[in-house]
Motif scaffolding. Structure first.
Motif, PDB file in Angstrom:
ATOM      1  N   ARG A  43     -68.570 -59.514   1.011  1.00 30.58           N
ATOM      2  CA  ARG A  43     -69.747 -60.047   1.651  1.00 30.58           C
ATOM      3  C   ARG A  43     -69.100 -60.797   3.027  1.00 30.58           C
ATOM      4  N   CYS A  85     -81.132 -60.461   1.076  1.00 32.21           N
ATOM      5  CA  CYS A  85     -80.855 -59.590   1.916  1.00 32.21           C
ATOM      6  C   CYS A  85     -81.332 -60.164   3.290  1.00 32.21           C
ATOM      7  N   GLU A  97     -78.108 -55.986  12.620  1.00 38.51           N
ATOM      8  CA  GLU A  97     -76.979 -55.861  11.431  1.00 38.51           C
ATOM      9  C   GLU A  97     -77.556 -56.158  10.309  1.00 38.51           C
ATOM     10  N   SER A  99     -77.183 -57.545   6.048  1.00 33.91           N
ATOM     11  CA  SER A  99     -76.392 -57.882   5.111  1.00 33.91           C
ATOM     12  C   SER A  99     -76.951 -58.137   3.861  1.00 33.91           C
ATOM     13  N   SER A 101     -76.320 -59.158  -0.764  1.00 30.90           N
ATOM     14  CA  SER A 101     -75.460 -59.588  -1.541  1.00 30.90           C
ATOM     15  C   SER A 101     -76.217 -60.036  -2.967  1.00 30.90           C
ATOM     16  N   GLY A 133     -74.605 -51.726   9.425  1.00 30.95           N
ATOM     17  CA  GLY A 133     -73.760 -52.429   8.693  1.00 30.95           C
ATOM     18  C   GLY A 133     -72.408 -52.395   8.995  1.00 30.95           C
TER      19      GLY A 133
END
Ligand SMILES: CC(C)(COP(=O)(O)OP(=O)(O)OC[C@H]1O[C@@H](n2cnc3c(N)ncnc32)[C@H](O)[C@@H]1OP(=O)(O)O)[C@@H](O)C(=O)NCCC(=O)NCCS
Length: 171
Positions: A43, A85, A97, A99, A101, A133
Motif C-alpha cells: 500500500r 478506496c 491516482e 489507492s 486497501s 495507479g
C-alpha cells in the motif's frame, strides 16, 4: 456517493461503504495495524510500522473538489474500518491516482474488486478522464485485478520495481 451504501462479498456477507470523515483517524490507524507487513509495503511502498497521527489525519481530510475516499465498515465490528478506496485528482479533477486497501484478514473475498468497481463508477460520474495507479511490480493480486478491470499495465520506465496501470474513461 454522498452517503452510505451496502455492498456484499463473494459469500454474501454485508458491509457498509461511506465517505471518510475527519474523526476516522484513530480507526484508520487501528486498521493499518491489522495489515501485515507485506500489505503495508504494497500500500505505501515501504513496510512502515504504524500510521503516525499526522499521516492518519491527513488521510482523513479530503479536498472535495478533486478527491474522494470511501471506507468499509461492518455491523460485526462497530467503530472499526475494514478497508477503503481513494482517488486523488489533479487540480482540474480530470486525472486521478487511485489507492485501495483491505485489512489483511479480509482479502480474497471479492471486496477489493467491489471497491475498485465503485471507485471507477464514481470517477466516471465525477468526470475524471483518466484513472491510474502505481503498483509494486510484485503485487500480483493488484495487477491481476486492474487487468480484469480493463486497465493498461506497463512497467515504470524510471523504476523497475513499479508498474503503472492506466484506465481511460470509455467514450
Ligand atoms: C489488492 C487488494 C485490494 C485486492 O483485494 P481482494 O479483496 O483481496 O481481491 P478480490 O478478492 O476482490 O480479488 C479480485 C481479483 O484480484 C486478483 N487476486 C486477488 N488475490 C490474488 C492473489 N493472492 N494472487 C493473484 N491474484 C489475486 C484476482 O484476479 C481476483 O479475481 P478472481 O477472484 O476472479 O481470481 C488487496 O489484496 C489488498 O488490500 N492488498 C494490500 C494493499 C494493496 O496492495 N493495495 C494496492 C496498492 S496499488
Amino acid at each position: 456517493m454522498d452517503d452510505e451504501r451496502t455492498i456484499t462479498d463473494r459469500e454474501g456477507r454485508r458491509y457498509r461503504l461511506r465517505p471518510i470523515r475527519p474523526d476516522d483517524a484513530d480507526a484508520l490507524q487501528r486498521a493499518y495495524d491489522r495489515m501485515d507487513l507485506r500489505d503495508r509495503r504494497a500500500r505505501l511502498f515501504a513496510p512502515i510500522p504504524a500510521l503516525s497521527d499526522a499521516f492518519a489525519e491527513q488521510f482523513c481530510t479530503i479536498d472535495e473538489s478533486r478527491e474522494f475516499c470511501f471506507v468499509l465498515e461492518s455491523d460485526d465490528e462497530p467503530g472499526e474500518l475494514l478497508g477503503g478506496c481513494r482517488l486523488m485528482g489533479d487540480a482540474a479533477a480530470r486525472v486521478g491516482e487511485y489507492s485501495v486497501s483491505l485489512r489483511s484478514d479480509l482479502k480474497g473475498r471479492g471486496l477489493g474488486r467491489r471497491l475498485m468497481e465503485i471507485l471507477l463508477a464514481e470517477a466516471d460520474a465525477r468526470g475524471f478522464e483518466t484513472v491510474y495507479g502505481i503498483i509494486l511490480a510484485d503485487n500480483a493480486a493488484m495487477i491481476a485485478l486492474v487487468r480484469q478491470l480493463g486497465f493498461d499495465v506497463e512497467r515504470d520506465p524510471d523504476d523497475w520495481q513499479l508498474v503503472r496501470a492506466t484506465r481511460q474513461r470509455a467514450a
